[in-house]
Design an enzyme around this catalytic site. Structure first.
Site, PDB file in Angstrom:
ATOM      1  N   GLU A 192      -3.586  -1.531  -7.400  1.00  0.00           N
ATOM      2  CA  GLU A 192      -4.794  -1.027  -6.728  1.00  0.00           C
ATOM      3  C   GLU A 192      -5.162   0.307  -7.342  1.00  0.00           C
ATOM      4  O   GLU A 192      -6.022   0.381  -8.205  1.00  0.00           O
ATOM      5  CB  GLU A 192      -4.552  -0.931  -5.221  1.00  0.00           C
ATOM      6  CG  GLU A 192      -5.826  -0.732  -4.441  1.00  0.00           C
ATOM      7  CD  GLU A 192      -5.630  -1.002  -2.951  1.00  0.00           C
ATOM      8  OE1 GLU A 192      -6.507  -0.611  -2.176  1.00  0.00           O
ATOM      9  OE2 GLU A 192      -4.607  -1.602  -2.569  1.00  0.00           O
ATOM     10  N   GLU A 217       1.752   4.681   3.838  1.00  0.00           N
ATOM     11  CA  GLU A 217       0.416   4.132   4.093  1.00  0.00           C
ATOM     12  C   GLU A 217       0.248   3.758   5.562  1.00  0.00           C
ATOM     13  O   GLU A 217      -0.827   3.911   6.137  1.00  0.00           O
ATOM     14  CB  GLU A 217       0.189   2.905   3.217  1.00  0.00           C
ATOM     15  CG  GLU A 217      -1.143   2.220   3.424  1.00  0.00           C
ATOM     16  CD  GLU A 217      -1.343   1.053   2.483  1.00  0.00           C
ATOM     17  OE1 GLU A 217      -2.506   0.680   2.255  1.00  0.00           O
ATOM     18  OE2 GLU A 217      -0.342   0.516   1.964  1.00  0.00           O
TER      19      GLU A 217
END
Length: 901
Positions: free
Chosen positions: A479, A742
């Protein structure tokens, strides 16, 4: 005449301390001042800018002589001299007057140079290897070897000044006479190559010699042709290429160019493959000793391919370059299986490792894999990398000593697995290379709670790991994109921890470059796929407004507002066009990764609509657009009214009834005054009902703690801060985290690892609490009327659980310190205010306490103005200097100061 004791230091140009090859033709200058005296400030300045150092030594400013200007401004001083041209060298210095009118000595000389400003300035061509990857084969595009390119040239004498301008579609490393040019890595950085490509400038005067010289470059696929996000390789192009333009000026005034063109030679070499996500493979048996030096035989190399690419979009570099900032040794190692060694770097970091090996047999293939954490048996946990391989390979040439350090990849990792070397671990040395954009650290923190100190360290390391050319969402999986919502919620924290002024200046160009024709800002910037659905999500697209506002507040930067004003206005128009009656629809990501609460997306979307309108009203007023300011303020009122009517009941309950909806409504001032107290009570009740736990996700978490302090519930804020049970900040800390996770439940004792589809252990968003720690716990803030810390506000919130806080912040004027300590019968507050700034200091008071400064009653201090004295706090105004306040219990009133101290 005696000079002032005030001294000038840390000269800066365009938000950086040193600038080669800038593109701003009216750059802003700045400096800091130092003095041992209190209440010192600048009363005037005099700037000289000259085209040569000799002229400047003679106090001749042939480019600009400002004359003496009566002003206390020492940041954002706009250059007002002769028009600046490409390649212009600008030497500058200044002197100033102190508050009594005494003049300082001249500052040291500083230099900035202009880059190549026009297309006609370029003579070089983009060049690459004549072979091309197989058309329509993404794997071939990604796995093409790195081209090596070179040429030689003769010099009759050494040049007086030599500058190399370099860029690439892909990544480059420039070489000159066997030396690496500059310290930048992963250059030229990530931009939308369809619109903008940065060009770096290097002073290479000392690398050239009389006689034969050799210049060359190595190219990697990088973001241009390698994998980007989950989209795969070749998002911008399939063939990496480089442009080099060496410009030399000699003592007799003659000039000479050496440029990349079809006359260069090209070959493939030992870098068999490099990709940002998958890693790099290097075959040392294919080394070409001396390829970047004179005398190398390149007769078997191919002619380089000159590519007919336009110069449109070539832009002098903006923002800090990426570099290897520090090195870390491994803390421990283990051998979970025979021949498989796993090294613990002790810190989740971003970059790569450097291997130094001895007596490795030729052909030995050494494999390095990288991961953020390990399983209980010591093996790497790589499930959360998704398709990113994060693997480097080195094939030994059999030399006595060999060193491997990759050039064109980076990894997010704490653990390194090394296999393939039968002589491990005695035969080699492993060093972690920490890589990120060059941003000086500006925040320092220490307090009485080790867990909070670790949290602050984790926040900083999360920023280091993800501020790499763009503010990435994670540095390890497939990502690594510049998600806008993540960046806007963390921007304030980022500015306290590091100087991000030029970093976000660059990134806002990326944001505007990626904006859509309908006015929508993107969800990611740069946006590798403009046709994708990365458009205008609430809280994400709003970054295009929030980040400029944050940069203005932290650095006093009006230019970022002016530059992006039309794009921001287009965003507001987009919001209006995509709303009904002031309400935005149920779209977007919501309060991403919240826990045990579901915030309605339409409530969040409408709240951000109102907030963007309010910030636009403020920014329009700041740059003198009064009509716009009135219009946007009216729009804010319309959306606020619609929000209240649609989502808020008469008892203050808001649709969704989550911590996030109350936090946003209170922070963004969306409630009528009569309902604020009820909404605040609902927020506090929800936290209490959950046993002192939060439920907010990415967007709500950044505003939760400031809201609690704003409603007088700092006690609850501290309870959340110090909570160690899941979900909380200290839960990850107590389980060994060295960066911000996260998700709150990235790993839990009950469930183990979360879904590998989305479980980064280095993701800064939930670390936005760092702003509250500096602004509220330590109390270092800027006044809303004189932003950029020209007028400082020191207002620490003291709460149970911390006995002391020691914090410092390096603002544009110098170092601010706020250090408080709470003891029985006494609260101490030590404050430092930099020269040319002033402060309003709020000293916590308890009933019956008296206030001392420097050992005497505050009323007797000639350098302190007591403006308010009451229960709860005393408020004083001070100029620059160091101050020591003590709020002392009444029973000590008649005691000696020695006893009180």
């Amino acid at each position: 005449m005696a000079h002032s004791a005030m001294r000038i230091y840390d000269l800066s140009v365009e938000l950086g301390s040193f600038a080669l090859g800038i593109g701003e033709t009216r750059p802003r200058l700045g400096w800091k001042l130092r003095s041992d005296s209190r209440a010192e400030k600048q009363s005037a300045y005099h700037i000289l800018v000259a085209s040569s150092s000799l002229l400047l030594e003679e106090n001749c400013g042939d480019l600009w002589d400002s004359g003496e200007i009566s002003s206390d401004q020492s940041v954002h001083i706009v250059y007002e001299g002769a028009p600046l041209l490409s390649r212009q060298r600008c030497y500058w210095k200044l002197k100033a007057r102190d508050s009594k009118g005494a003049e300082t000595v001249w500052s040291e000389t500083s230099l900035w140079t202009m880059g190549l400003l026009n297309e006609e300035d370029y003579s070089a061509r983009f060049i690459g290897h004549p072979s091309s990857p197989e058309e329509g084969n993404p794997e071939a595009v990604m796995r093409q070897p790195s081209p090596y390119l070179r040429t030689v040239f003769e010099l009759d004498s050494k040049p007086e000044i030599a500058t190399l301008y370099a860029t690439a579609l892909g990544l480059y490393e420039a070489r000159l006479n066997g030396n690496r040019v500059g310290s930048f890595v992963l250059a030229p950085g990530w931009t939308d190559y369809r619109k903008r490509v940065h060009v770096q400038a290097y002073d290479v005067t000392t690398l050239l010699t009389e006689g034969e010289n050799a210049i060359g470059a190595i190219i990697g696929t990088g973001w241009y042709a390698g994998q980007v996000g989950w989209y795969g390789p070749g998002q911008y192009g399939t063939k990496p290429c480089v442009l080099l333009q060496l410009e030399m000026t000699f003592s007799d005034g003659t000039k000479r160019l050496v440029v990349s063109d079809g006359g260069w030679r090209a070959s493939f070499g030992p870098i068999l493959f490099s990709d940002m996500q998958d890693g790099e493979t290097y075959d040392a048996r294919l080394n070409m000793p001396g390829w970047d030096k004179p005398g190398f035989d390149d007769s078997k190399w191919s002619p380089a391919q000159s590519l007919d690419l336009p110069y449109t979009g070539l832009t002098p570099g903006v923002g800090p370059a990426v570099a290897v900032i520090e090195s870390l040794p491994p803390l421990a190692s283990q051998e979970p299986s025979p021949g498989c060694y796993v090294f613990d770097m002790g810190q989740n970091m971003v970059g790569w490792v450097r291997l130094r090996m001895n007596n490795i047999a030729e052909g030995t293939r050494i494999r390095l894999r990288f991961a953020e954490t390990v399983h209980s048996d010591g093996t790497l946990y790589t499930d959360n990398l998704r398709s990113a391989r994060q693997t480097d390979e080195y094939i030994a040439e059999g030399a006595l000593e060999e060193i491997f350090e990759p050039r064109f990849t980076f990894h997010g990792f704490r653990y390194v697995e090394v296999t393939g070397n039968p002589g491990l671990p005695e035969s080699f040395e492993l060093t972690g290379c920490v890589v990120h954009s060059e941003m000086p650290e500006t925040g320092a923190w220490n307090c009485s709670h080790p867990g909070v100190n670790r949290l602050q360290s984790n926040i900083l390391w999360g920023q280091k790991g993800n501020f790499l050319s763009v503010p990435t969402d994670c540095p390890q999986r497939n990502e690594r994109m510049g998600w806008t919502g993540d960046a806007q919620i963390f921007a304030g924290t980022a500015a306290y921890r590091m100087n991000v002024a030029s970093f976000f200046t660059k990134w806002m160009d990326d944001v505007e470059d990626a904006s859509f024709s309908n006015g929508a800002f993107p969800d990611v910037a740069p946006n590798p796929q403009p046709a994708s659905l990365n458009e205008g999500k609430p809280g994400w697209g709003d970054a295009g407004v929030i980040v400029p506002w944050t940069m203005f507040r932290m650095y006093g930067d009006k230019r970022i507002i002016e530059k992006h004003y039309q794009a921001m206005a287009d965003w507001i128009a987009y919001l209006e066009a995509n709303s009904v009656g002031g309400l935005r629809p149920d779209i977007g990501y919501g309060d991403w990764l919240s826990v045990n609460a579901e915030t309605p997306k339409d409530v969040m979307a409408t709240a951000y609509f109102a907030y963007s309108a309010r910030l636009m009203a403020r920014m329009a007023a700041i740059i003198g657009r009064r009509d716009d300011a009135e219009r946007y303020e009216k729009l804010f009122g319309t959306v606020k009214q619609a929000f209240s009517f649609a989502y808020v009941s008469e008892d203050g309950r808001i649709k969704g009834d989550t911590q996030a909806v109350y936090t946003l409504a209170l922070y963004m001032e969306l409630l009528p005054d009569r309902l604020r107290a009820a909404a605040a009570a609902r927020l506090a009740e929800d936290i209490e009902r959950r046993g002192g736990h939060l439920t907010t996700g990415f967007l709500g978490v950044g505003y939760l703690m400031p809201v609690l302090s704003g409603i007088g519930r700092t006690d609850l804020a501290y309870r959340l801060l110090l909570q160690e049970n899941y979900p909380s900040w200290l839960y990850s800390v107590s389980h060994g985290a060295t960066t911000i996770w996260e998700r709150w439940d990235g790993w839990t004792e009950e469930k183990g690892f979360q879904t590998p589809d989305m479980n980064s252990f280095n993701h800064y968003s939930l670390g936005s609490v760092g702003e509250w720690l500096f602004r509220h716990a330590a109390g270092i803030d800027t006044d809303d009327q004189e932003v950029g810390f020209k007028q400082i506000v020191i207002r620490p919130r003291i709460g149970e659980g911390l006995d002391f806080v020691e914090a410092a912040y390096e603002c544009s004027y110098g170092t601010i310190r706020s250090e408080w300590r709470a003891e029985p019968g006494k609260i101490s507050l030590r404050v430092t205010v930099p020269v040319n700034a002033s402060a309003r200091i709020h000293i916590p008071m308890r009933p019956g306490y008296r206030l001392l400064e420097g050992g005497i009653p505050v009323e007797e201090s000639s350098d302190v103005e007591l403006t308010t004295f009451g229960e709860g706090e005393a408020v004083c105004r001070v100029g620059s200097g160091s101050f020591e306040f003590h709020s002392v219990a009444v029973e000590w009133q008649n005691a000696s100061w020695e006893k009180a101290d």
